[in-house]
Design a protein around this motif. Structure first.
Motif, PDB file in Angstrom:
ATOM      1  N   VAL A   1      92.391  22.330  17.768  1.00 59.93           N
ATOM      2  CA  VAL A   1      91.797  22.891  18.981  1.00 59.93           C
ATOM      3  C   VAL A   1      91.844  21.861  20.104  1.00 59.93           C
ATOM      4  O   VAL A   1      92.137  22.191  21.256  1.00 59.93           O
ATOM      5  CB  VAL A   1      90.353  23.353  18.713  1.00 59.93           C
ATOM      6  N   MET A   2      91.575  20.603  19.761  1.00 56.18           N
ATOM      7  CA  MET A   2      91.678  19.538  20.752  1.00 56.18           C
ATOM      8  C   MET A   2      93.100  19.438  21.297  1.00 56.18           C
ATOM      9  O   MET A   2      93.299  19.305  22.516  1.00 56.18           O
ATOM     10  CB  MET A   2      91.278  18.204  20.123  1.00 56.18           C
ATOM     11  N   ALA A   3      94.088  19.492  20.427  1.00 54.79           N
ATOM     12  CA  ALA A   3      95.484  19.405  20.862  1.00 54.79           C
ATOM     13  C   ALA A   3      95.838  20.553  21.800  1.00 54.79           C
ATOM     14  O   ALA A   3      96.519  20.355  22.822  1.00 54.79           O
ATOM     15  CB  ALA A   3      96.416  19.413  19.648  1.00 54.79           C
ATOM     16  N   LEU A   4      95.365  21.755  21.491  1.00 53.73           N
ATOM     17  CA  LEU A   4      95.620  22.908  22.357  1.00 53.73           C
ATOM     18  C   LEU A   4      94.978  22.700  23.721  1.00 53.73           C
ATOM     19  O   LEU A   4      95.580  22.984  24.758  1.00 53.73           O
ATOM     20  CB  LEU A   4      95.085  24.175  21.702  1.00 53.73           C
ATOM     21  N   GLY A   5      93.734  22.194  23.722  1.00 58.02           N
ATOM     22  CA  GLY A   5      93.068  21.924  24.984  1.00 58.02           C
ATOM     23  C   GLY A   5      93.844  20.934  25.833  1.00 58.02           C
ATOM     24  O   GLY A   5      93.980  21.106  27.051  1.00 58.02           O
ATOM     25  N   GLY A   6      94.393  19.896  25.207  1.00 58.24           N
ATOM     26  CA  GLY A   6      95.174  18.907  25.932  1.00 58.24           C
ATOM     27  C   GLY A   6      96.446  19.484  26.527  1.00 58.24           C
ATOM     28  O   GLY A   6      96.836  19.159  27.656  1.00 58.24           O
ATOM     29  N   ILE A   7      97.105  20.359  25.772  1.00 61.52           N
ATOM     30  CA  ILE A   7      98.328  20.994  26.267  1.00 61.52           C
ATOM     31  C   ILE A   7      98.016  21.938  27.426  1.00 61.52           C
ATOM     32  O   ILE A   7      98.743  21.978  28.430  1.00 61.52           O
ATOM     33  CB  ILE A   7      99.045  21.741  25.131  1.00 61.52           C
ATOM     34  N   VAL A   8      96.924  22.688  27.314  1.00 61.15           N
ATOM     35  CA  VAL A   8      96.541  23.591  28.406  1.00 61.15           C
ATOM     36  C   VAL A   8      96.257  22.792  29.678  1.00 61.15           C
ATOM     37  O   VAL A   8      96.731  23.135  30.765  1.00 61.15           O
ATOM     38  CB  VAL A   8      95.309  24.427  28.002  1.00 61.15           C
ATOM     39  N   MET A   9      95.495  21.715  29.547  1.00 58.57           N
ATOM     40  CA  MET A   9      95.179  20.885  30.720  1.00 58.57           C
ATOM     41  C   MET A   9      96.442  20.377  31.404  1.00 58.57           C
ATOM     42  O   MET A   9      96.599  20.484  32.630  1.00 58.57           O
ATOM     43  CB  MET A   9      94.336  19.686  30.286  1.00 58.57           C
TER      44      MET A   9
ATOM     45  N   ILE B   1      95.890  28.865  13.712  1.00 59.18           N
ATOM     46  CA  ILE B   1      96.121  29.637  14.935  1.00 59.18           C
ATOM     47  C   ILE B   1      96.281  28.708  16.132  1.00 59.18           C
ATOM     48  O   ILE B   1      97.207  28.859  16.940  1.00 59.18           O
ATOM     49  CB  ILE B   1      94.959  30.621  15.170  1.00 59.18           C
ATOM     50  N   ALA B   2      95.379  27.737  16.248  1.00 57.30           N
ATOM     51  CA  ALA B   2      95.448  26.794  17.368  1.00 57.30           C
ATOM     52  C   ALA B   2      96.742  25.990  17.322  1.00 57.30           C
ATOM     53  O   ALA B   2      97.374  25.744  18.359  1.00 57.30           O
ATOM     54  CB  ALA B   2      94.237  25.865  17.344  1.00 57.30           C
ATOM     55  N   PHE B   3      97.145  25.567  16.118  1.00 59.76           N
ATOM     56  CA  PHE B   3      98.387  24.806  15.982  1.00 59.76           C
ATOM     57  C   PHE B   3      99.581  25.645  16.430  1.00 59.76           C
ATOM     58  O   PHE B   3     100.449  25.156  17.178  1.00 59.76           O
ATOM     59  CB  PHE B   3      98.575  24.371  14.532  1.00 59.76           C
ATOM     60  N   ALA B   4      99.630  26.911  15.997  1.00 61.69           N
ATOM     61  CA  ALA B   4     100.762  27.775  16.349  1.00 61.69           C
ATOM     62  C   ALA B   4     100.812  28.026  17.854  1.00 61.69           C
ATOM     63  O   ALA B   4     101.887  27.950  18.479  1.00 61.69           O
ATOM     64  CB  ALA B   4     100.651  29.101  15.595  1.00 61.69           C
TER      65      ALA B   4
END
Length: 319
Positions: free
Chosen positions: A73-81, A131-134
């Motif tokens: 989830v943290m990785a997804l947040g970083g990519i979105v930012m 899900i977050a990873f995908a």
């Protein structure tokens, strides 16, 4: 309603502090560089992301749950930012808020599945981890996002304190720990978190909504994962879709080593900070000793088993 006994708090933290002291003493005898200000500051920089994840993980474990999704989830947040800023041209401040909103939404999803559908937190977060990873891989096309604006990486910058360079992200992490410590110790909401972990049925009978407490804990954890994503971006200078793949286990390790019981209802938030630093000290010290990284992982695993075993024995002794 069961809550923590404040007289037990120093004892709850004694073990982690002794372990940290022993580790520092040992590595200080092995390397002259270990106790230098720069090296100790480096240790804090290396653990600031996991340390912040561990705050959210502690909140969830205190309620007798667990969150395997925090790293992804943290990785997804970083990519979105980073992609919102670089691809969509959104100002960094608003892009960061969007990333935190995404991580908070995953926290909300986890909380709803645990409270409304009554699924075990282990299964729920195992699913949302994948899900977050995908989503991260699909949205980023598995590509790192670079050339970020200075304002997005500012927390990775350092300032001088007594001749030692200290990262602003470290200050943020320590500040978040002090805030979480105050909220858990001095507010009704914090006492409810402990009480739900101790005896949710007793909490329900007092008229407090257990589901509301749990939902709030998961959402708050999601917000913290978003802040951790910002620190990760600031420290590395990029949005990395491969980030977070081991941080979930590192965060759980920090919480366990810090003395929080996996059975819920018992622990001190500052202990998780000590646990994160213990992991960082071992990895840093072993690196200075030129020990292969595989042995660092081995020792970390042994420490987790010992910490959980100690918790189990203390529970049996309290009966």
């Amino acid at each position: 309603m069961a809550t923590t006994n404040t007289k037990q708090i120093p004892w709850a933290m004694l073990g982690p502090w002794l372990a940290l002291l022993a580790a520092c003493t040992f590595f200080a005898t092995q390397s002259d560089r270990f106790l230098t200000g720069e090296n100790l500051s480096l240790v804090l920089q290396q653990v600031m992301v996991v340390g912040l994840l561990a705050i959210g993980q502690t909140l969830i474990i205190l309620t007798a749950g667990i969150d395997l999704s925090c790293g992804m989830v943290m990785a997804l947040g970083g990519i979105v930012m980073t992609k919102f800023t670089m691809d969509l041209g959104i100002p960094p401040f608003w892009a960061v808020l969007c990333g935190i909103l995404v991580t908070a939404s995953f926290g909300l999803l986890n909380g709803l599945l645990v409270t409304r559908v009554k699924l075990p937190s282990f299964i729920v977060t195992l699913g949302t981890m994948n899900i977050a990873f995908a989503i991260t891989q699909i949205y980023s096309e598995a590509q790192t996002v670079g050339n970020l604006p200075e304002s997005m990486t500012a927390l990775g910058n350092t300032f001088s304190l007594g001749g030692t360079s200290v990262a602003w992200g470290t200050v943020v992490m320590l500040g978040m720990y002090l805030l979480a410590w105050h909220l858990l110790r001095d507010t009704a909401a914090g006492r409810h978190v402990y009480a739900v972990g101790n005896n949710p049925e007793a909490v329900r009978l007092t008229g407090i909504s257990v589901d509301r407490v749990l939902l709030g804990v998961y959402v708050m954890a999601g917000v913290l994962y978003g802040v951790a994503a910002l620190l990760s971006v600031a420290r590395t200078g990029v949005g990395d879709p491969q980030a977070g793949q081991t941080e979930n286990l590192d965060a759980i390790t920090a919480v366990v080593l810090g003395g929080t019981s996996l059975f819920g209802g018992r622990g001190v938030i500052l202990g998780s900070l000590v646990g994160a630093v213990i992991v960082g000290v071992f990895r840093n010290g072993l690196t200075l000793m030129d020990v292969a990284s595989v042995y660092q992982t081995l020792i970390t695993g042994i420490l987790v088993i010992l910490a959980v075993a100690a918790d189990q024995l203390s529970r049996k002794g309290a009966r």
